[in-house]
Design an enzyme around this catalytic site. Structure first.
Site, PDB file in Angstrom:
ATOM      1  N   ASN A  95       0.864  -1.168   0.000  1.00 43.58           N
ATOM      2  CA  ASN A  95       0.000   0.000   0.000  1.00 43.58           C
ATOM      3  C   ASN A  95       0.908   1.227   0.000  1.00 43.58           C
ATOM      4  O   ASN A  95       1.255   1.758   1.045  1.00 43.58           O
ATOM      5  CB  ASN A  95      -0.929   0.001   1.218  1.00 43.58           C
ATOM      6  CG  ASN A  95      -1.917   1.157   1.200  1.00 43.58           C
ATOM      7  OD1 ASN A  95      -1.783   2.098   0.429  1.00 43.58           O
ATOM      8  ND2 ASN A  95      -2.902   1.100   2.071  1.00 43.58           N
ATOM      9  N   HIS A  99      -2.504   4.643   3.144  1.00 41.39           N
ATOM     10  CA  HIS A  99      -3.807   5.279   3.338  1.00 41.39           C
ATOM     11  C   HIS A  99      -4.784   4.477   2.466  1.00 41.39           C
ATOM     12  O   HIS A  99      -4.512   4.281   1.284  1.00 41.39           O
ATOM     13  CB  HIS A  99      -3.697   6.723   2.839  1.00 41.39           C
ATOM     14  CG  HIS A  99      -4.853   7.615   3.152  1.00 41.39           C
ATOM     15  ND1 HIS A  99      -4.697   8.774   3.879  1.00 41.39           N
ATOM     16  CD2 HIS A  99      -6.165   7.557   2.815  1.00 41.39           C
ATOM     17  CE1 HIS A  99      -5.863   9.385   3.969  1.00 41.39           C
ATOM     18  NE2 HIS A  99      -6.771   8.652   3.330  1.00 41.39           N
ATOM     19  N   TYR A 100      -5.897   4.033   3.025  1.00 37.69           N
ATOM     20  CA  TYR A 100      -6.863   3.267   2.237  1.00 37.69           C
ATOM     21  C   TYR A 100      -7.236   4.038   0.972  1.00 37.69           C
ATOM     22  O   TYR A 100      -7.487   5.246   1.017  1.00 37.69           O
ATOM     23  CB  TYR A 100      -8.140   2.994   3.048  1.00 37.69           C
ATOM     24  CG  TYR A 100      -9.192   2.293   2.218  1.00 37.69           C
ATOM     25  CD1 TYR A 100      -9.265   0.911   2.185  1.00 37.69           C
ATOM     26  CD2 TYR A 100     -10.076   3.019   1.423  1.00 37.69           C
ATOM     27  CE1 TYR A 100     -10.205   0.267   1.385  1.00 37.69           C
ATOM     28  CE2 TYR A 100     -11.016   2.382   0.618  1.00 37.69           C
ATOM     29  CZ  TYR A 100     -11.069   1.010   0.610  1.00 37.69           C
ATOM     30  OH  TYR A 100     -11.990   0.376  -0.192  1.00 37.69           O
ATOM     31  N   HIS A 101      -7.318   3.329  -0.149  1.00 39.54           N
ATOM     32  CA  HIS A 101      -7.807   3.922  -1.391  1.00 39.54           C
ATOM     33  C   HIS A 101      -8.282   2.813  -2.320  1.00 39.54           C
ATOM     34  O   HIS A 101      -7.758   1.718  -2.317  1.00 39.54           O
ATOM     35  CB  HIS A 101      -6.757   4.791  -2.077  1.00 39.54           C
ATOM     36  CG  HIS A 101      -5.494   4.077  -2.418  1.00 39.54           C
ATOM     37  ND1 HIS A 101      -4.566   3.700  -1.467  1.00 39.54           N
ATOM     38  CD2 HIS A 101      -4.993   3.659  -3.593  1.00 39.54           C
ATOM     39  CE1 HIS A 101      -3.557   3.080  -2.055  1.00 39.54           C
ATOM     40  NE2 HIS A 101      -3.797   3.038  -3.353  1.00 39.54           N
ATOM     41  N   LEU A 102      -9.291   3.136  -3.096  1.00 38.10           N
ATOM     42  CA  LEU A 102      -9.847   2.225  -4.085  1.00 38.10           C
ATOM     43  C   LEU A 102      -9.533   2.786  -5.461  1.00 38.10           C
ATOM     44  O   LEU A 102      -9.841   3.945  -5.751  1.00 38.10           O
ATOM     45  CB  LEU A 102     -11.362   2.103  -3.909  1.00 38.10           C
ATOM     46  CG  LEU A 102     -12.111   1.267  -4.947  1.00 38.10           C
ATOM     47  CD1 LEU A 102     -11.719  -0.205  -4.839  1.00 38.10           C
ATOM     48  CD2 LEU A 102     -13.622   1.437  -4.773  1.00 38.10           C
TER      49      LEU A 102
END
Length: 135
Positions: A95, A99-102
């Site tokens: 990652n 940081h979360y991401h789509l």
């Protein structure tokens, strides 16, 4: 104090980005190294690192944004398909944004984006059942 993520820097306008959606909780912007034009990242504004950390309402908004962008990408680019990808794991190996991401991106025949499998090869249904038996 932990350094801000790239997404947080985009949210605060410390870094420039081509933003296509923004609310109080979610932002969507063009990937700076796109698979194809129209490659968008959808992320929470807060620095959740994994899928499991996302509050349900933020996850729901991200998915609603993805549905809207899917329609907009189809209308603008007339792609052969639409791809989604989301990674979790050790930063920066799995990652790179921490940081979360789509990711959502148009796909075209011959675009050279592909799936590279591991060396375990094609498996029988029996071995697959055994591998997930105690999940």
């Amino acid at each position: 104090m932990e350094e801000s993520t790239i997404v947080e820097k985009i949210v605060s306008r410390e870094l420039p980005a081509a933003i296509v959606y923004e609310s109080d909780a979610v932002i969507a912007f063009a990937d700076h190294d796109p698979i194809n034009f129209g490659h968008i990242l959808i992320a929470p504004k807060k620095p959740y690192k994994t899928f499991l950390e996302l509050p349900a309402e933020v996850f729901g908004e991200i998915n609603e944004v993805a549905k809207d962008l899917y329609k907009r990408l189809e209308a603008k680019y007339s792609p052969d398909g639409i791809g989604f990808m989301q990674n979790n794991g050790t930063y920066p190996d799995f990652n790179a944004l921490d940081h979360y991401h789509l990711h959502i991106f148009p796909r075209f025949k011959g675009d050279k984006y592909g799936w590279v499998t591991s060396e375990i090869g094609i498996q029988t249904v029996k071995s697959l059942r055994e591998s997930i038996a105690d999940l």
